[in-house]
Design an enzyme around this catalytic site. Structure first.
Site, short mmCIF file in Angstrom:
data_model
loop_
_atom_site.label_atom_id
_atom_site.label_comp_id
_atom_site.label_asym_id
_atom_site.label_seq_id
_atom_site.Cartn_x
_atom_site.Cartn_y
_atom_site.Cartn_z
N HIS C 78 -3.54 -0.17 -6.20
CA HIS C 78 -3.63 -1.54 -6.72
C HIS C 78 -2.54 -2.41 -6.10
N ASP C 107 -7.54 -25.37 18.56
CA ASP C 107 -7.74 -24.02 18.00
C ASP C 107 -6.36 -23.40 17.82
N TRP C 143 3.62 1.46 -4.84
CA TRP C 143 3.49 0.68 -3.60
C TRP C 143 4.83 0.63 -2.90
N SER C 171 -1.22 -6.12 12.82
CA SER C 171 -2.06 -7.28 12.53
C SER C 171 -1.21 -8.46 12.06
N SER C 172 -0.29 -8.20 11.12
CA SER C 172 0.51 -9.31 10.59
C SER C 172 1.41 -9.90 11.65
N HIS C 255 11.91 -7.59 0.03
CA HIS C 255 12.20 -8.86 -0.62
C HIS C 255 11.68 -10.05 0.18
N GLU C 257 9.25 -10.04 1.94
CA GLU C 257 7.81 -9.92 1.73
C GLU C 257 7.35 -10.72 0.51
N TYR C 259 8.54 -13.37 -0.67
CA TYR C 259 8.49 -14.80 -0.35
C TYR C 259 7.37 -15.10 0.63
N SER C 270 2.26 -28.43 -2.43
CA SER C 270 2.91 -29.67 -2.04
C SER C 270 1.94 -30.67 -1.42
N HIS C 304 18.86 -6.19 -4.98
CA HIS C 304 18.63 -6.44 -6.42
C HIS C 304 17.49 -5.59 -6.97
N HIS C 305 16.74 -4.94 -6.09
CA HIS C 305 15.73 -4.00 -6.57
C HIS C 305 16.35 -2.63 -6.82
N THR C 330 14.86 -23.07 -5.02
CA THR C 330 13.56 -23.03 -5.69
C THR C 330 13.50 -24.10 -6.77
N LYS C 333 12.60 -27.38 -5.41
CA LYS C 333 11.16 -27.56 -5.19
C LYS C 333 10.45 -27.92 -6.49
N ARG C 452 7.56 1.28 -16.69
CA ARG C 452 6.34 1.03 -15.94
C ARG C 452 5.84 2.33 -15.31
C1 HEA Z 1 -0.72 -10.09 -5.62
C2 HEA Z 1 -0.54 -9.06 -6.24
C3 HEA Z 1 -1.14 -8.62 -7.53
C4 HEA Z 1 -2.20 -9.11 -8.28
C5 HEA Z 1 -3.07 -10.30 -7.99
C6 HEA Z 1 -2.30 -8.27 -9.43
C7 HEA Z 1 -3.28 -8.43 -10.42
C8 HEA Z 1 -3.34 -7.67 -11.58
N1 HEA Z 1 -2.52 -6.63 -11.93
FE1 HEA Z 1 -1.04 -5.85 -10.78
N2 HEA Z 1 0.44 -5.07 -9.62
C9 HEA Z 1 0.87 -5.55 -8.41
C10 HEA Z 1 0.40 -6.68 -7.77
C11 HEA Z 1 -0.64 -7.47 -8.24
N3 HEA Z 1 -1.35 -7.27 -9.38
C12 HEA Z 1 1.90 -4.71 -7.88
C13 HEA Z 1 2.64 -4.91 -6.55
C14 HEA Z 1 2.10 -3.70 -8.81
C15 HEA Z 1 3.11 -2.57 -8.76
C16 HEA Z 1 2.46 -1.31 -8.29
C17 HEA Z 1 3.41 -0.17 -8.41
O1 HEA Z 1 3.97 0.06 -9.48
O2 HEA Z 1 3.60 0.50 -7.39
C18 HEA Z 1 1.18 -3.96 -9.91
C19 HEA Z 1 1.10 -3.18 -11.06
C20 HEA Z 1 0.30 -3.49 -12.15
C21 HEA Z 1 0.40 -2.85 -13.41
C22 HEA Z 1 1.43 -1.80 -13.81
C23 HEA Z 1 0.96 -0.44 -13.51
C24 HEA Z 1 2.00 0.55 -13.89
O3 HEA Z 1 3.20 0.25 -13.80
O4 HEA Z 1 1.60 1.65 -14.25
C25 HEA Z 1 -0.57 -3.39 -14.23
C26 HEA Z 1 -0.80 -3.01 -15.63
O5 HEA Z 1 -1.36 -3.68 -16.36
C27 HEA Z 1 -1.25 -4.39 -13.44
C28 HEA Z 1 -2.30 -5.18 -13.89
C29 HEA Z 1 -2.90 -6.20 -13.15
C30 HEA Z 1 -4.04 -6.97 -13.61
C31 HEA Z 1 -4.75 -6.78 -14.92
C32 HEA Z 1 -4.32 -7.87 -12.62
C33 HEA Z 1 -5.44 -8.89 -12.62
O6 HEA Z 1 -4.92 -10.14 -12.28
C34 HEA Z 1 -6.54 -8.50 -11.67
C35 HEA Z 1 -7.76 -9.35 -11.90
C36 HEA Z 1 -8.85 -9.16 -10.89
C37 HEA Z 1 -9.99 -8.48 -11.08
C38 HEA Z 1 -10.23 -7.71 -12.32
C39 HEA Z 1 -11.04 -8.37 -10.02
C40 HEA Z 1 -12.21 -9.26 -10.18
C41 HEA Z 1 -13.24 -8.84 -11.15
C42 HEA Z 1 -14.25 -7.96 -10.96
C43 HEA Z 1 -14.40 -7.13 -9.74
C44 HEA Z 1 -15.25 -7.78 -11.99
C45 HEA Z 1 -15.06 -6.57 -12.80
C46 HEA Z 1 -14.28 -6.95 -13.99
C47 HEA Z 1 -14.26 -6.32 -15.17
C48 HEA Z 1 -14.82 -4.96 -15.36
C49 HEA Z 1 -13.60 -6.95 -16.35
N4 HEA Z 1 -0.70 -4.42 -12.18
C1 HEA Z 2 5.78 -13.95 -5.07
C2 HEA Z 2 6.56 -13.02 -5.35
C3 HEA Z 2 7.92 -13.11 -5.97
C4 HEA Z 2 8.77 -14.17 -6.11
C5 HEA Z 2 8.59 -15.59 -5.68
C6 HEA Z 2 9.94 -13.65 -6.78
C7 HEA Z 2 11.04 -14.43 -7.10
C8 HEA Z 2 12.24 -13.93 -7.61
N1 HEA Z 2 12.47 -12.62 -7.99
FE1 HEA Z 2 11.11 -11.11 -7.98
N2 HEA Z 2 9.87 -9.54 -7.69
C9 HEA Z 2 8.62 -9.59 -7.13
C10 HEA Z 2 7.99 -10.69 -6.62
C11 HEA Z 2 8.56 -11.96 -6.57
N3 HEA Z 2 9.78 -12.31 -7.05
C12 HEA Z 2 8.02 -8.29 -7.13
C13 HEA Z 2 6.64 -7.93 -6.58
C14 HEA Z 2 8.95 -7.44 -7.74
C15 HEA Z 2 8.81 -5.97 -8.09
C16 HEA Z 2 8.70 -5.03 -6.97
C17 HEA Z 2 8.54 -3.64 -7.50
O1 HEA Z 2 9.52 -3.04 -7.92
O2 HEA Z 2 7.38 -3.14 -7.51
C18 HEA Z 2 10.10 -8.26 -8.05
C19 HEA Z 2 11.25 -7.76 -8.63
C20 HEA Z 2 12.41 -8.49 -8.78
C21 HEA Z 2 13.68 -7.91 -9.12
C22 HEA Z 2 13.97 -6.43 -9.33
C23 HEA Z 2 13.75 -6.03 -10.72
C24 HEA Z 2 13.90 -4.59 -10.93
O3 HEA Z 2 13.14 -3.81 -10.36
O4 HEA Z 2 14.80 -4.24 -11.68
C25 HEA Z 2 14.58 -8.95 -9.20
C26 HEA Z 2 16.03 -8.80 -9.51
O5 HEA Z 2 16.82 -9.59 -9.22
C27 HEA Z 2 13.86 -10.16 -8.88
C28 HEA Z 2 14.42 -11.43 -8.83
C29 HEA Z 2 13.76 -12.56 -8.40
C30 HEA Z 2 14.38 -13.88 -8.30
C31 HEA Z 2 15.80 -14.24 -8.69
C32 HEA Z 2 13.42 -14.72 -7.80
C33 HEA Z 2 13.62 -16.19 -7.50
O6 HEA Z 2 13.08 -16.51 -6.26
C34 HEA Z 2 13.02 -17.08 -8.56
C35 HEA Z 2 13.52 -18.49 -8.44
C36 HEA Z 2 12.82 -19.46 -9.34
C37 HEA Z 2 13.32 -19.99 -10.47
C38 HEA Z 2 14.63 -19.59 -11.01
C39 HEA Z 2 12.51 -20.94 -11.30
C40 HEA Z 2 12.59 -22.38 -10.90
C41 HEA Z 2 13.96 -22.94 -10.87
C42 HEA Z 2 14.40 -23.96 -11.65
C43 HEA Z 2 13.53 -24.67 -12.59
C44 HEA Z 2 15.80 -24.40 -11.40
C45 HEA Z 2 16.77 -24.25 -12.49
C46 HEA Z 2 16.92 -22.85 -12.94
C47 HEA Z 2 18.07 -22.24 -13.22
C48 HEA Z 2 19.42 -22.70 -12.79
C49 HEA Z 2 18.03 -21.01 -14.07
N4 HEA Z 2 12.55 -9.85 -8.64
CU LIG Z 3 13.28 -9.14 -4.56
#
Ligand code: HEA
Ligand code: HEA
Ligand SMILES: [Cu+2]
Ligand code: CUA
Lengths: 295, 374, 527
Positions: C78, C107, C143, C171-172, C255, C257, C259, C270, C304-305, C330, C333, C452
C-alpha cells in the site's frame, strides 16, 4: 528568448518501448538468477532470458543512437536542441554524483561512527559489550564477528597500483582535452591520435584494476565478504570501474565516429558529452584515491 | 451547493456529538508516571495549544473571506498582491514561536539523554517476538512472552481485559531508583516502549542503546514493541511491574535461588512423560509462534515440524538446529535462551508429538554435554 | 523566429496516430501526460484496495480476514504503490500536460526519453506486484524497508523488489531531467524565470529534488542487494556495518521525497486559488523563495524519522531545530493563500473546494508534523498511529486533493468538455467527510498508544478503529464516483471555452479546449 530557433519534435518512435522491454526482461532475469542460485535451483532458464533481454538492449542502443546520429547529421538539431542535450547530460551526471555520494556517505558513516562505537568509543560505545575482543581500527583488519566475516589479512596501500592508476586517469583527462581542442581546430588526425591515447590510458587503468582485484581476492583475502572494509572498498571502486568501462566504450564510439568524419568544429555535442563523462569519472577517482586509499 | 454544505455540516456535527457522548474514549496522551513522561506531556500540550491558536487565527481569516467575500454575494475583488510588511511579519512571528518551543524541548531532551548515576542496570534484548531481561548486577535473566491465548486472538474465546498487553514474566523494577536500560536485539530491530515512562528506544542488533527511567509509583505498566519486526510485531507486549524496594529485593533473591534450582534439575533423572509435559509447555511459549501449536508450521517461511526430516531423523542434527539455530533465518539459537531442561524437553516433545512417534528421549544431561563438547 | 521542424507529412501533424501504436510509440507530451494520469489512477485504486484490506482487518480487534504475514505485505505494498505509483506519476502526468502549455513550448525537451520514462513505470510495477504471487510472499517490511528485516530476514522476492525500485528510479530521474531541460530551455520569449507560473516553479524545484535523491535511493537498495546476495556487511554489525546506516541513507532520500509529493500540489493550488478568488496570487516572489527554502531545508532534516534510534544528543538537537524551521516557509505559503482569498470575489466550483480543503487539512497535517519534530515528544508519537494520521493528512487531503483539484481545473482543457459540477461537488463532500472520519481518529489512537503496522490491537483502541474503517470505506467508495465523472467528461458534456474559468490566467488558457494535439509550434510572446 530572442535566439529561439526551430525545435525538432521527433515523430513516433519504437525505441522507448523496445528499451522498456529490454530493460525489464534483463533485470527480471538478473533477479531470478540471484534468487534461484541463492536457493540452489537451476538458473539456466533465467540465463536464457537474460541474454534475450541483453540482446534487445543492444539492438535498442544501436538503433536509438543510430537514429539520433542520423538526425543530427541531417541538420535537424538546432542550437536550442543542443542546449536541451547539454542540460540533459549535465543533470544526468549530477544524478551519478549523487549515486556515488550514497556510497561515500556510507564510508564516512562507518568510519566516523559505526566502527568506533562497536569498539567502545562515543555515545553508543556500550555496544562493545557485545563484541568481546574487538578493536576498532581503520582499515578494519579484525571484524566484530570474525566467524561470520573473516577479516582481510591486509589492505591495498595507496602508493602502488592506485598511484599509477591515478596518474593514468589524470593524464587521460589531459589527453581528451587536447583531442577536444583539436576537434575545435578541425585537425582530424590529431583528434584521432589523442583519443586513441586516451582510450589506451583507460584500458591501462582497467587492466591494472583487474590486477589489483585479483591480488586482493587471492592473496589478501580482501573480498566482498570480508566485512565493512571490503564492502565499501569494492562497492566504491567497483562502481567506479564500471563507470570507467562505460566511459571507455563511449570514447571508442566517439573515435569511430570521428574516423567516419562525424562532428564539425562547432557542432559535436556527442563528443563533448563523452568528454564530460570522462572528467566526471576522473573526479570520482580522485575522491576514491583520497578517501578510500590514502586516508 | 449551500444545501450540500448544510447537510454535510449536520452530518459531521451529528457524528462528532455521538463520538463525544461515548464515555471514556482515550483521546489524548496521558501524563504518565515519571518525570520524563510528565515533561513530555506538558511539551505536547503546549505545542498542541499553540497550533490550535495559530489554526484558529489563520482559518478564522480564511472563513471570514469565505463568508463575506463571495462572488455570489456580489463582492468585487480587491487587487492587492504584495505587502512587504506583513510578509516580513509572518516570517518573523512564527520563527519566534518556534524558538519559544525549542527551549523547553531542548531541556527535556538533554535530561532524557543523561543515563549516568544509575542504581540498577538491566539489559533488554529484543527477539522475534519476545523480550529478554537480564539484571546485569545480579546475574540472572529471563524471557518475557505474550500471554494472551491464541484462541482469543483467533476469536474463538472471549477477549480478556488486557488482551495482547499481558506477558508471562513481567519486568520488575524497584520504585524510586534510577534504572538504566541497555537495549539491543538479537535479530531485527525492535523498539521498547512504555508510554507511562516516556521511554521509547530502538533495540538494534549489534549495538547497545541506553535509556533510563525512575518510577515513583508502584504499579503495572504496559507497552508494546514499536518497530516493525516481522510477522508477530503486534504480539510482543511489554509489562513492567514497579514494586517497593523490599519486595524487589526478595524477588531478586528468589530469582537467584530459582536459577540455582534450575541448574540442579539438569542432574535429575527425567522420565519421558515428565519431559513431554514440560516440553509441551516450552514448545507453546517458545516455538508455536512460528511452527504453530500443532507443528504444522507455515511453509515455506516456517517449516512444519510434524513429520520433518530433522525432527524425526538424526538426534544430533535436531539438537544442533535448536541449540544453534540457523543463521540468516528466523530460527534462532535457543541454546542461550532456554535452560538445558527446557531444551531437552522441547526436543523430546517434538520427536514424539503429532505423530512423530520416534520414541526418542533427550535428557538435560545430553544437552549439557552436547553444549560443552563444542 | 521559430517553428517546429516539419519533416513529415502534414496529416501526421494534425492529429494522433490511430490504435494502440499511438500510445506505445508516442512522443507527444499530451499523450504521455494522459498515460501517466491513467496509470496513476489505476495504481491509486490498487493501493486503495490494499488500504481497504488493512482497514477491514482493523475494523475489530482479533484476527479476522488476513494473517499477520499478509497484513504486513498489504501495508508495505500500500505504502509503496501509493507513493511511487499513485502520487508521483500523477504529478509527472500533470507536468507533461501542463508545463509545455504553460511556458509556451511545442513539447517536452526530450520527447522520446519522455515516453521511455513513462513505459518504465508499468514495467516496474508489474515486477513489484508480481512479488505478491511469489514463494514466500511480497515484501513485508514496510515501505521504509529497514534492514536487517529487509535483508537477512527478507523474503526471496526482495531481490525483485530491489530491481523494481531501480527501474522506478531510472524513470523518475529521466522524467525529472526532461522537466528541467524543458523549463530551462524551452520557455517562450519574454518569459523570465520570475514570470514563470508557480506550477512551473514548483516542478523545477521538485525535479531538482528528484535528481538529487532518487540516485541515493538506488544506492541504498544496491547496498541491500549486495548484503542479500553477495555477502557484504553494510547493515550488519558483525562485519562492522550498522543497521542504522540504512536508515540514514534511506531518509536522506525519504524526507525530500515527501516534499516531492507535495510541492507540485502547492504549485497547482497557487493557480486555482487566485483563479476562483478573481484576484492575483499574493506574494508571488515569496512563494518562489519559500519553495526554494523548503527544498533546501529538506536535505538537512532526515533524522527526524530516527529520533529513537540513539543518535547522539547534539545530532538530535540539530535535526530537531532544522525540522522546525521548515514550518516558517510553509507558513508563508499558507498565509499567502489566505491573503489571496482575502477580499477576493470567491466562488466554489469543485477545483476551489478541493483547493480550500487542501489548505486547511494540509495545515492540520503540518501542525502534527511540527509536533513530531519536537524530539522529546516524538519519543511518544513515533511509530504510533499519530504518525499515520500526520502523513495521511499531508498526503490524502494534501497530495491527493491537490491532484483532484488540478484534474477538475484542467479537465475542460484536456477534454474540451465541462465535467458535471453537481457530481463533482458530491465527490468533494463525500471525500471530505470520509477522509476526516478515516484519519482524524488516528490522532487519538496514536496518542492513546496504538503502534502502527499491527494487524491486531488492544481493546481500548476498538471504537476509534471502527470509526476510522467506516470513514475509509466511505472515502474509498467515493473515488469510484470520480472515475465515473472523468469518464463522463471525456465522452461528452457541455463544450468548454478556451478559458472556462473567468479568473484563470496563463498561456494554457490561450489555446482552444480541448488543446490541439500540437500547440505552440510557434512560441507565443510573453510581455
Ligand atoms: C499518497 C500516499 C497514500 C495514500 C493516498 C493513502 C491512502 C490511504 N491509506 Fe495509507 N499509507 C501510506 C500512504 C498513503 N495512504 C503510507 C506511505 C503508509 C505507510 C506504510 C508502511 O507502514 O510501510 C500508509 C499506511 C496506512 C495505514 C497504516 C497501516 C499500518 O500501519 O499497519 C492505514 C491504516 O488505516 C492506511 C489507510 C489508508 C486509507 C484508508 C487510504 C485511502 O485514502 C485510500 C482510498 C482509496 C481507495 C479505497 C481506492 C478507490 C476505491 C475503490 C477501488 C473501490 C473499492 C472500494 C471499497 C471496497 C470501499 N494507510
Ligand atoms: C507530503 C508529505 C509530507 C509533508 C509535506 C510533511 C511535512 C512535515 N513533516 Fe512529515 N511525514 C510524511 C510526509 C510528509 N510530511 C510521511 C510519509 C511520514 C512517515 C514516514 C514513515 O515513517 O512511514 C512523515 C513523518 C514525519 C516525521 C517522523 C515521525 C516519526 O516517525 O516519528 C516527522 C518528525 O519530525 C515529520 C515532520 C514533518 C514536518 C515538520 C513537516 C512540515 O513540512 C510541515 C510544515 C507545515 C506547517 C507547520 C503548517 C503550516 C504552517 C503555518 C500555518 C505557519 C505557522 C505555524 C507554526 C509556527 C507552528 N514528518
Ligand atoms: Cu520527514
Ligand atoms: Cu518487535 Cu516489533
Amino acid at each position: 528568448m530572442a535566439d529561439q530557433q526551430t525545435y525538432y519534435v521527433p515523430e513516433q518512435s519504437k525505441w522507448p518501448i523496445v528499451a522498456t522491454v529490454g530493460l525489464g526482461v534483463t533485470l527480471y532475469s538478473v533477479a531470478s538468477i540471484m534468487v534461484k542460485s541463492g536457493q540452489g535451483e537451476s538458473t539456466t532458464g533465467a540465463w536464457v532470458t537474460f541474454f534475450i533481454g541483453a540482446l534487445i538492449m543492444a539492438y535498442m542502443l544501436f538503433g536509438w543512437f543510430g537514429n539520433v546520429i542520423r538526425e543530427s547529421r541531417s541538420g535537424l538539431y538546432s542550437p536550442q536542441m543542443d542546449r536541451s542535450f547539454r542540460w540533459g547530460m549535465s543533470w544526468f551526471i549530477f544524478s551519478e554524483v549523487m549515486f556515488f555520494a550514497a556510497f561515500f556517505g556510507a564510508l564516512f558513516y562507518v568510519r566516523v561512527f559505526a566502527v568506533p562505537w562497536l569498539g567502545g568509543e562515543g555515545d553508543r560505545g556500550s555496544s562493545a559489550m557485545l563484541w568481546d575482543g574487538f578493536q576498532a581500527t581503520w582499515p578494519l583488519i579484525n571484524n566484530p564477528n570474525p566467524e561470520a566475516y573473516p577479516a582481510p589479512e591486509s589492505v591495498i596501500g595507496p602508493w602502488g597500483l592506485p598511484l599509477v592508476n591515478t596518474i593514468l586517469l589524470v593524464t587521460s583527462s589531459f589527453t581528451i582535452t587536447v583531442a577536444h581542442h583539436a576537434l575545435k581546430a578541425g585537425h582530424r588526425k590529431k583528434i584521432k591520435i589523442w583519443m586513441a591515447a586516451t582510450i589506451a590510458l583507460a584500458l591501462g587503468f582497467l587492466i591494472l584494476q583487474a590486477e589489483e582485484y585479483m591480488h586482493a581476492y587471492q592473496e589478501l583475502n580482501l573480498t566482498l565478504e570480508s566485512g565493512i572494509y571490503g564492502s565499501t572498498f569494492f562497492m566504491l571502486t567497483g562502481f567506479h570501474g564500471a563507470h570507467v568501462t562505460l566511459g571507455t566504450l563511449m570514447l571508442v564510439i566517439m573515435l569511430i565516429r570521428v574516423s567516419k568524419g562525424h562532428f564539425t568544429a562547432d557542432q559535436h555535442f556527442g563528443f563533448e558529452a563523452a568528454a564530460w563523462y570522462w572528467h566526471f569519472v576522473d573526479v570520482v577517482w580522485l575522491g576514491l584515491f583520497v578517501f578510500v586509499y590514502i586516508i | 451547493m449551500r444545501v450540500h454544505a448544510k447537510r454535510a455540516g449536520a452530518l459531521v456535527g451529528g457524528l462528532l456529538f455521538s463520538a463525544w457522548s461515548f464515555a471514556d474514549w482515550t483521546m489524548n496522551m496521558t501524563p504518565g508516571v515519571t518525570g520524563t513522561s510528565n515533561s513530555i506531556f506538558s511539551l505536547h500540550m503546549t505545542i498542541l495549544w499553540i497550533c490550535v491558536v495559530i489554526g484558529v487565527v489563520v482559518f478564522g481569516v480564511m472563513f471570514w473571506s469565505i463568508f463575506a467575500h463571495r462572488k455570489s454575494q456580489g463582492y468585487k475583488p480587491a487587487n492587492f498582491h504584495e505587502n512587504t510588511v506583513v510578509e516580513v511579519l509572518w516570517t518573523i512571528i512564527p520563527l519566534a514561536i518556534l524558538v519559544a518551543m525549542a527551549i523547553p524541548a531542548t531541556a527535556t531532551l538533554v535530561d532524557m539523554y543523561d543515563t549516568s548515576e544509575s542504581e540498577v542496570d538491566i539489559k533488554i534484548t529484543g527477539y522475534q517476538w519476545k523480550w529478554q531481561y537480564e539484571y546485569l548486577d545480579e546475574e540472572f535473566g529471563y524471557f518475557s512472552n505474550l500471554a494472551t491465548p491464541r484462541d482469543q486472538i483467533n476469536n474463538r474465546q472471549e477477549k480478556g481485559e488486557n488482551y495482547l498487553l499481558e506477558v508471562d514474566n513481567p519486568l520488575i523494577v524497584p520504585v524510586g531508583k534510577k534504572v538504566r536500560l541497555l537495549l539491543t536485539a538479537n535479530d531485527v530491530i525492535h523498539s521498547w516502549w512504555v508510554p507511562d515512562f516516556g521511554v521509547k528506544k530502538d533495540a538494534i542488533p549489534g549495538f547497545i542503546n541506553e535509556a533510563w527511567t525512575r518510577v515513583d509509583k508502584p504499579g503495572i505498566y504496559r507497552g508494546q514493541c514499536t518497530e516493525l519486526c516481522g510477522k508477530d510485531h503486534g504480539f510482543m507486549p511489554i509489562v513492567v511491574k514497579a514494586v517497593p524496594e523490599e519486595e524487589y529485593n526478595t524477588w531478586v533473591a528468589e530469582q537467584k535461588a530459582a536459577a540455582e534450582k534450575e541448574r540442579e534439575l539438569t542432574q535429575k533423572d527425567w522420565t519421558l512423560a515428565e519431559l513431554m509435559e514440560r516440553g509441551e509447555k516450552a514448545y507453546q511459549t517458545s516455538c508455536a509462534a512460528c511452527h504453530q501449536p500443532d507443528g504444522s508450521g507455515a511453509p515455506p517461511a516456517f517449516p512444519a515440524l510434524k513429520g520433518s526430516p530433522i525432527a524425526t531423523g538424526d538426534i544430533a542434527a535436531h539438537m544442533d538446529i535448536v541449540v544453534h539455530g540457523k543463521s540468516g533465518t528466523a530460527m534462532q539459537a535457543f541454546g542461550s535462551q532456554l535452560s538445558e531442561v527446557d531444551l531437552a524437553a522441547v526436543i523430546t516433545f517434538e520427536r514424539n508429538a503429532w505423530g512423530n512417534n520416534t520414541g526418542d528421549m533427550v535428557t538435560p544431561k545430553q544437552i549439557f554435554d552436547y553444549k560443552n563438547q563444542q | 523566429m521559430s517553428a517546429v521542424a516539419d519533416t513529415h507529412t502534414q496529416e501526421h501533424h494534425h492529429g494522433p496516430a490511430r490504435g494502440i501504436s499511438r500510445w506505445l510509440l508516442t512522443t507527444n507530451h499530451k499523450d504521455i501526460g494522459t498515460m501517466y494520469l491513467v496509470f496513476s489512477f489505476t495504481m491509486f485504486l490498487l493501493g486503495g484496495c490494499m488500504a481497504m484490506v488493512i482497514r477491514a482487518e482493523l475494523f475489530q480487534p482479533g484476527l479476522q480476514i488476513v494473517q499477520p504475514e499478509f497484513f504486513n505485505q498489504m501495508t508495505t505494498m500500500h505504502g509503496l504503490i501509493m507513493v511511487f505509483g499513485a502520487v508521483m506519476p500523477a504529478f509527472v502526468g500533470l507536468a507533461n500536460w501542463m508545463l509545455p502549455l504553460m511556458i509556451g513550448a511545442p513539447d517536452m525537451a526530450l520527447p522520446r526519453m519522455n515516453n521511455w520514462s513513462f513505459w518504465l513505470l508499468p514495467c516496474a510495477f508489474l515486477i513489484l506486484v508480481s512479488t505478491l504471487f511469489m514463494e514466500g510472499g511480497a515484501p513485508n517490511f514496510g515501505w521504509t524497508f529497514y534492514a536487517p528485516l529487509s535483508t537477512t530476514y527478507g523474503p526471496p522476492s526482495t531481490t525483485f523488489f530491489i530491481f523494481a525500485v531501480h527501474i522506478m528510479g531510472i524513470s523518475s530521474i529521466m522524467g525529472a531531467i526532461n522537466v528541467i531541460a524543458t523549463i530551462l530551455n524551452l520557455r517562450a520569449p519574454g518569459m523570465t524565470l520570475m514570470k514563470m507560473p508557480l506550477f512551473v516553479w514548483t516542478w523545477l524545484i521538485t525535479a531538482f529534488l528528484l535528481i538529487a535523491v532518487m540516485p541515493v535511493l538506488a544506492g541504498v537498495v544496491t547496498m541491500m542487494l549486495m548484503d542479500i546476495n553477495f555477502g557484504t556487511s553494510f547493515f550488519d554489525a558483525s562485519g562492522g556495518g550498522d543497521p542504522v546506516l540504512f536508515q540514514h541513507v534511506f531518509w536522506f532520500f525519504g524526507h525530500p521525497e515527501v516534499y516531492i509529493m507535495i510541492l507540485p500540489a502547492f504549485g497547482a493550488v497557487s493557480h486555482i486559488i487566485p483563479a476562483f478568488s478573481r484576484k492575483p496570487l499574493f506574494g508571488y516572489a515569496s512563494m518562489v523563495y519559500a519553495v526554494g527554502a523548503i527544498a533546501l531545508l529538506s536535505f538537512i532534516v532526515w533524522a527526524h524519522h530516527m529520533f529513537t534510534v540513539g543518535i547522539p544528543v547534539a545530532g538530535q538537537l540539530f535535526f530537531m531545530y532544522a525540522t522546525m524551521l521548515i514550518a516558517v516557509p510553509t507558513g508563508v505559503k499558507v498565509f499567502n493563500w489566505v491573503a489571496t482569498m482575502f477580499r477576493g470575489s470567491l466562488s466554489f466550483e469543485a477545483p476551489m473546494l478541493f483547493a480550500v480543503a487542501f489548505v486547511i487539512l494540509f495545515t492540520i497535517g503540518g501542525f502534527s508534523g511540527l509536533m513530531l519534530a519536537i524530539a522529546p515528544s516524538d519519543f511518544q508519537y513515533h511509530d504510533t498511529y499519530f504518525v499515520v494520521a500526520h502523513f495521511h493528512y499531508v498526503l490524502v487531503p494534501g497530495a491527493i486533493f491537490g491532484i483532484f483539484a488540478s484534474a477538475y481545473f484542467w479537465l475542460p482543457k484536456w477534454t474540451g468538455h465541462m465535467y458535471d459540477e453537481t457530481l463533482a461537488k458530491t465527490h468533494f463532500w463525500l471525500s471530505f467527510i470520509g477522509m476526516n472520519l478515516a484519519f482524524f481518529p488516528m490522532h487519538f489512537l496514536g496518542l492513546a498508544g496504538m503502534p502502527r503496522r499491527i494487524p491486531d490491537y488492544a481493546l481500548q483502541f476498538a471504537d476509534f478503529n471502527m470509526v476510522s474503517s467506516v470513514g475509509a470505506f466511505m472515502f474509498g467508495a467515493t473515488q469510484l464516483l470520480f472515475l465515473f465523472i472523468v469518464v463522463k467528461c471525456v465522452r461528452g458534456g457541455k463544450a468548454a471555452a478556451a478559458k472556462p474559468w473567468d479568473g484563470a490566467e496563463g498561456l494554457e488558457w490561450t489555446v482552444p479546449s480541448p488543446a490541439p494535439y500540437h500547440t505552440f509550434a510557434t512560441p507565443p510572446e510573453v510581455k
